[in-house]
Design a protein around this motif. Structure first.
Motif, PDB file in Angstrom:
ATOM      1  N   PHE A  77       0.846  -1.187   0.000  1.00  0.00           N
ATOM      2  CA  PHE A  77       0.000   0.000   0.000  1.00  0.00           C
ATOM      3  C   PHE A  77       0.882   1.238   0.000  1.00  0.00           C
ATOM      4  CE2 PHE A  77      -2.635  -3.402   1.465  1.00  0.00           C
ATOM      5  CZ  PHE A  77      -3.857  -3.156   0.846  1.00  0.00           C
ATOM      6  N   LEU A  78       0.435   2.228  -0.754  1.00  0.00           N
ATOM      7  CA  LEU A  78       1.225   3.443  -0.899  1.00  0.00           C
ATOM      8  C   LEU A  78       0.992   4.342   0.319  1.00  0.00           C
ATOM      9  CD1 LEU A  78       3.113   4.964  -2.828  1.00  0.00           C
ATOM     10  CD2 LEU A  78       1.101   5.953  -3.904  1.00  0.00           C
ATOM     11  N   THR A  79       1.621   3.992   1.384  1.00  0.00           N
ATOM     12  CA  THR A  79       1.452   4.759   2.609  1.00  0.00           C
ATOM     13  C   THR A  79       2.644   4.539   3.529  1.00  0.00           C
ATOM     14  OG1 THR A  79       0.049   5.113   4.543  1.00  0.00           O
ATOM     15  CG2 THR A  79       0.186   2.857   3.717  1.00  0.00           C
ATOM     16  N   GLU A  80       2.897   5.520   4.362  1.00  0.00           N
ATOM     17  CA  GLU A  80       3.932   5.346   5.367  1.00  0.00           C
ATOM     18  C   GLU A  80       3.325   4.814   6.655  1.00  0.00           C
ATOM     19  OE1 GLU A  80       5.457   9.328   5.371  1.00  0.00           O
ATOM     20  OE2 GLU A  80       7.252   8.718   4.308  1.00  0.00           O
ATOM     21  N   ARG A  81       2.021   4.773   6.664  1.00  0.00           N
ATOM     22  CA  ARG A  81       1.347   4.334   7.888  1.00  0.00           C
ATOM     23  C   ARG A  81       1.264   2.815   7.943  1.00  0.00           C
ATOM     24  NH1 ARG A  81      -3.583   8.687   7.854  1.00  0.00           N
ATOM     25  NH2 ARG A  81      -2.249  10.508   7.638  1.00  0.00           N
TER      26      ARG A  81
ATOM     27  N   ILE B 118      -9.315  -8.855 -10.854  1.00  0.00           N
ATOM     28  CA  ILE B 118      -8.646  -7.851 -10.016  1.00  0.00           C
ATOM     29  C   ILE B 118      -7.720  -6.982 -10.860  1.00  0.00           C
ATOM     30  CG2 ILE B 118      -7.107  -7.509  -8.047  1.00  0.00           C
ATOM     31  CD1 ILE B 118     -10.053  -8.812  -7.650  1.00  0.00           C
ATOM     32  N   LEU B 119      -7.010  -7.624 -11.781  1.00  0.00           N
ATOM     33  CA  LEU B 119      -6.093  -6.860 -12.627  1.00  0.00           C
ATOM     34  C   LEU B 119      -6.854  -5.939 -13.586  1.00  0.00           C
ATOM     35  CD1 LEU B 119      -3.455  -9.616 -13.465  1.00  0.00           C
ATOM     36  CD2 LEU B 119      -3.089  -7.585 -12.070  1.00  0.00           C
ATOM     37  N   LYS B 120      -8.015  -6.388 -14.015  1.00  0.00           N
ATOM     38  CA  LYS B 120      -8.805  -5.584 -14.945  1.00  0.00           C
ATOM     39  C   LYS B 120      -9.518  -4.431 -14.230  1.00  0.00           C
ATOM     40  CE  LYS B 120      -8.752  -6.418 -19.318  1.00  0.00           C
ATOM     41  NZ  LYS B 120      -8.250  -5.300 -20.172  1.00  0.00           N
ATOM     42  N   GLY B 121      -9.788  -4.622 -12.951  1.00  0.00           N
ATOM     43  CA  GLY B 121     -10.493  -3.586 -12.204  1.00  0.00           C
ATOM     44  C   GLY B 121      -9.527  -2.639 -11.523  1.00  0.00           C
ATOM     45  N   GLY B 122      -9.997  -2.031 -10.501  1.00  0.00           N
ATOM     46  CA  GLY B 122      -9.128  -1.125  -9.751  1.00  0.00           C
ATOM     47  C   GLY B 122      -9.161   0.289 -10.309  1.00  0.00           C
ATOM     48  N   PRO B 123      -8.342   1.188  -9.786  1.00  0.00           N
ATOM     49  CA  PRO B 123      -7.358   0.922  -8.750  1.00  0.00           C
ATOM     50  C   PRO B 123      -8.025   0.562  -7.420  1.00  0.00           C
ATOM     51  CG  PRO B 123      -7.551   3.274  -9.140  1.00  0.00           C
ATOM     52  CD  PRO B 123      -8.383   2.609 -10.170  1.00  0.00           C
ATOM     53  N   TRP B 124      -7.313  -0.270  -6.664  1.00  0.00           N
ATOM     54  CA  TRP B 124      -7.837  -0.749  -5.398  1.00  0.00           C
ATOM     55  C   TRP B 124      -7.160  -0.017  -4.244  1.00  0.00           C
ATOM     56  CZ3 TRP B 124     -11.812  -3.638  -6.610  1.00  0.00           C
ATOM     57  CH2 TRP B 124     -11.793  -4.337  -7.821  1.00  0.00           C
ATOM     58  N   SER B 125      -7.889   0.104  -3.177  1.00  0.00           N
ATOM     59  CA  SER B 125      -7.266   0.716  -2.007  1.00  0.00           C
ATOM     60  C   SER B 125      -7.930   0.204  -0.750  1.00  0.00           C
ATOM     61  CB  SER B 125      -7.362   2.244  -2.083  1.00  0.00           C
ATOM     62  OG  SER B 125      -8.703   2.651  -1.979  1.00  0.00           O
ATOM     63  N   PHE B 126      -7.238   0.397   0.311  1.00  0.00           N
ATOM     64  CA  PHE B 126      -7.790   0.085   1.620  1.00  0.00           C
ATOM     65  C   PHE B 126      -7.583   1.296   2.510  1.00  0.00           C
ATOM     66  CE2 PHE B 126      -6.665  -1.234   5.989  1.00  0.00           C
ATOM     67  CZ  PHE B 126      -7.943  -1.601   6.402  1.00  0.00           C
ATOM     68  N   ASP B 127      -8.653   1.749   3.124  1.00  0.00           N
ATOM     69  CA  ASP B 127      -8.540   2.884   4.031  1.00  0.00           C
ATOM     70  C   ASP B 127      -7.901   4.085   3.320  1.00  0.00           C
ATOM     71  OD1 ASP B 127      -9.011   4.048   6.422  1.00  0.00           O
ATOM     72  OD2 ASP B 127      -7.210   3.297   7.417  1.00  0.00           O
ATOM     73  N   ARG B 128      -8.235   4.220   2.064  1.00  0.00           N
ATOM     74  CA  ARG B 128      -7.734   5.288   1.187  1.00  0.00           C
ATOM     75  C   ARG B 128      -6.254   5.153   0.837  1.00  0.00           C
ATOM     76  NH1 ARG B 128     -10.972   9.767   0.569  1.00  0.00           N
ATOM     77  NH2 ARG B 128      -9.396  11.352   0.891  1.00  0.00           N
TER      78      ARG B 128
END
Ligand SMILES: [Zn+2]
Length: 378
Positions: A19-23, A67-77
Motif C-alpha cells: 500500500f502506498l502509505t507510510e502508515r 482484479i487486474l482488470k479492475g481497480g485501482p484498489w485501495s484500503f482505508d484510502r
C-alpha cells in the motif's frame, strides 16, 4: 525477514502488493475488506510476507484477472500497488510502483477523437493500456477515456497542448477516475501536503499549489443508483430482470512519498523490462495463466499475438513502451500520415491516420494549466 513462498505455491495465481502509505496497515481489517470487495469465486488468501508486503493468492485465474482488470484498489484510502512474482524472485526486491487508472481527456477538439490519439496522449500520461471505445460522447459527457499505467513516483500529469500542423494549439485536460488523496504541492500520490517533503524542505510555504481537486473525475457510477433510472442512450432492463446491478471497487488512494518510503527502485534496465511486463499484464491479464503451461515457449514471443509467451522467464519483446513519451513541456502535434512515431510491427494499425510527435516550436505556445482554454500559436 520474509516468509518463504514454498514451491507448492502457484505463482501464476499470485499477486504481490504493498500500500502506498507510510502508515501501518491494519492487516486483519485489510484482509477482510479486500476479500469482501473482491469476492473472488474460489476465494483469496492474503498474508504479509514482509513488513508491509502482501501476497494475494487466488484459486482461479478468473478471480485474479478480474482484479487486474479492475481497480485501482485501495484500503482505508491507501492505494494498493500490485505486481507479479516470477520464479526465484525475492519478494521484497520486486519493484512496485505502477497502478492502472482510467483517465478522462477533456476539451478534446473535433477531429481528435480516435484511439490512436488517445493512445499517444495516454503515453504522455503514463503507459497506455486501453482505449474505451464504448465511452460515447454526448452533450453531457464529452471526453475521451483511456486506461493508463501510472508511475506513482512521478507527479500527476494535468494537461497537454496538442495541435495539428498549421492548426491552433489546444489544451486538453486530464481527470483521473477514482483518484483519492494526493499532494497539491508536488503532485504525487501517496501523501498530502501536511506531510510533503518538498514543502517541508522549503523555507516557507508560499501558498502556491500546482495541483488541485480538478484532477478528480466525477464518479461515473460512484454510488448505487436507482434501478429505474436509465441513460437515454442505452437499453433498459426491467429491475425484475436484474440479478446484479453493478460492481463497485473501493474508493481509492494514497499516502506516502515513494522516495522517502522503504521501497526505492532505481530505473535500471531490469526494472524497465518488468514495467513493460506489468503493462502487458494489465492490458491482458489472461497471459498470467499462460505462464503455467509454457515453460518451453520462445522467450521473445509477443504476448498480444501469442498468449503462450513464456512471460515468467523472460520479458516479452516489447518495442514501443516508451517511445511515445513526450517531454512535459513540448506540444504534441497530430500529423496525418506524414511521419510515424511508432516504428514497429506491434502497433501495426494500418488504419491509423494520425500519430504524434514533438514539435520544435513549443516556445510559440503559452503553457496553459487546468481550467484554461486553448492557446494559439503566435
Ligand atoms: Zn508533496
Amino acid at each position: 525477514m520474509y516468509t518463504i513462498i514454498g514451491p507448492e505455491t502457484n505463482l501464476t495465481l499470485c499477486l504481490i502488493g504493498r500500500f502506498l502509505t507510510e502508515r501501518q496497515i491494519h492487516t486483519q481489517m485489510m484482509k477482510e475488506r479486500m476479500a469482501e470487495v473482491w469476492h473472488p469465486r474460489k476465494g483469496v488468501s492474503i498474508r504479509e510476507i514482509d513488513s508491509g508486503l502482501f501476497l494475494f493468492q487466488f484459486y482461479h485465474p478468473l478471480g485474479l484477472q478480474r482484479i487486474l482488470k479492475g481497480g485501482p484498489w485501495s484500503f482505508d484510502r491507501h492505494l494498493l500497488i500490485l505486481g507479479i512474482i516470477k520464479d526465484g524472485e525475492v519478494p521484497n526486491q520486486i519493484p512496485l510502483y505502477t497502478v492502472p487508472f482510467w483517465v478522462q481527456i477533456h476539451q478534446l477538439p473535433p477531429g481528435f477523437n480516435s484511439s490512436s490519439v488517445g493512445q499517444n496522449i495516454a503515453n504522455h500520461i503514463g503507459e497506455f493500456l486501453e482505449f474505451d471505445s464504448r465511452n460515447t460522447t454526448t452533450f453531457w459527457r464529452s471526453y475521451m477515456r483511456v486506461r493508463v499505467l501510472i508511475d506513482v513516483r512521478k507527479p500527476l500529469k494535468k494537461s497537454k497542448r496538442i495541435k495539428k500542423p498549421g492548426g491552433e494549439a489546444t489544451v486538453v485536460l486530464f481527470k483521473y477516475e477514482k483518484l483519492g488523496p494526493f499532494c497539491f504541492v508536488c503532485g504525487l500520490l501517496g501523501h498530502m501536503e501536511d506531510s510533503c517533503e518538498f514543502l517541508f524542505n522549503a523555507s516557507e510555504d508560499d501558498g502556491q499549489r500546482g495541483w488541485g481537486p480538478e484532477l478528480r473525475a466525477d464518479p461515473r457510477t460512484a454510488t448505487p443508483r436507482s434501478r429505474w433510472l436509465r441513460d437515454e442512450d442505452s437499453g433498459f432492463n426491467s429491475p425484475q430482470n436484474l440479478g446484479y446491478s453493478g460492481y463497485y471497487g473501493i474508493g481509492q488512494s494514497v499516502t506516502f512519498n515513494a522516495q522517502s518510503g522503504n521501497h526505492i527502485y532505481p530505473d535500471n534496465h531490469d526494472n524497465k523490462k518488468r514495467n513493460d511486463l506489468m503493462t502487458e499484464i494489465f492490458k491482458n491479464p489472461a497471459i498470467m495463466t499462460a505462464r503455467a503451461h509454457t515453460s518451453n515457449a520462445t522467450s521473445n514471443s509477443h504476448v498480444q499475438q501469442n498468449t503462450t509467451a513464456d512471460i515468467a522467464k523472460e520479458p516479452i519483446n516489447l518495442t514501443h513502451a516508451n517511445q511515445n513519451s513526450v517531454a512535459a513541456n513540448d506540444d504534441l502535434t497530430i500529423l496525418d500520415r506524414k511521419r510515424r512515431y511508432h516504428d514497429d510491427a506491434t502497433t501495426t494499425d494500418e488504419h491509423t491516420t494520425t500519430s504524434i510527435m514533438d514539435t520544435e516550436d513549443a516556445d510559440h505556445f503559452l503553457w496553459a494549466g487546468p481550467g484554461n482554454q486553448a492557446c494559439q500559436g503566435s
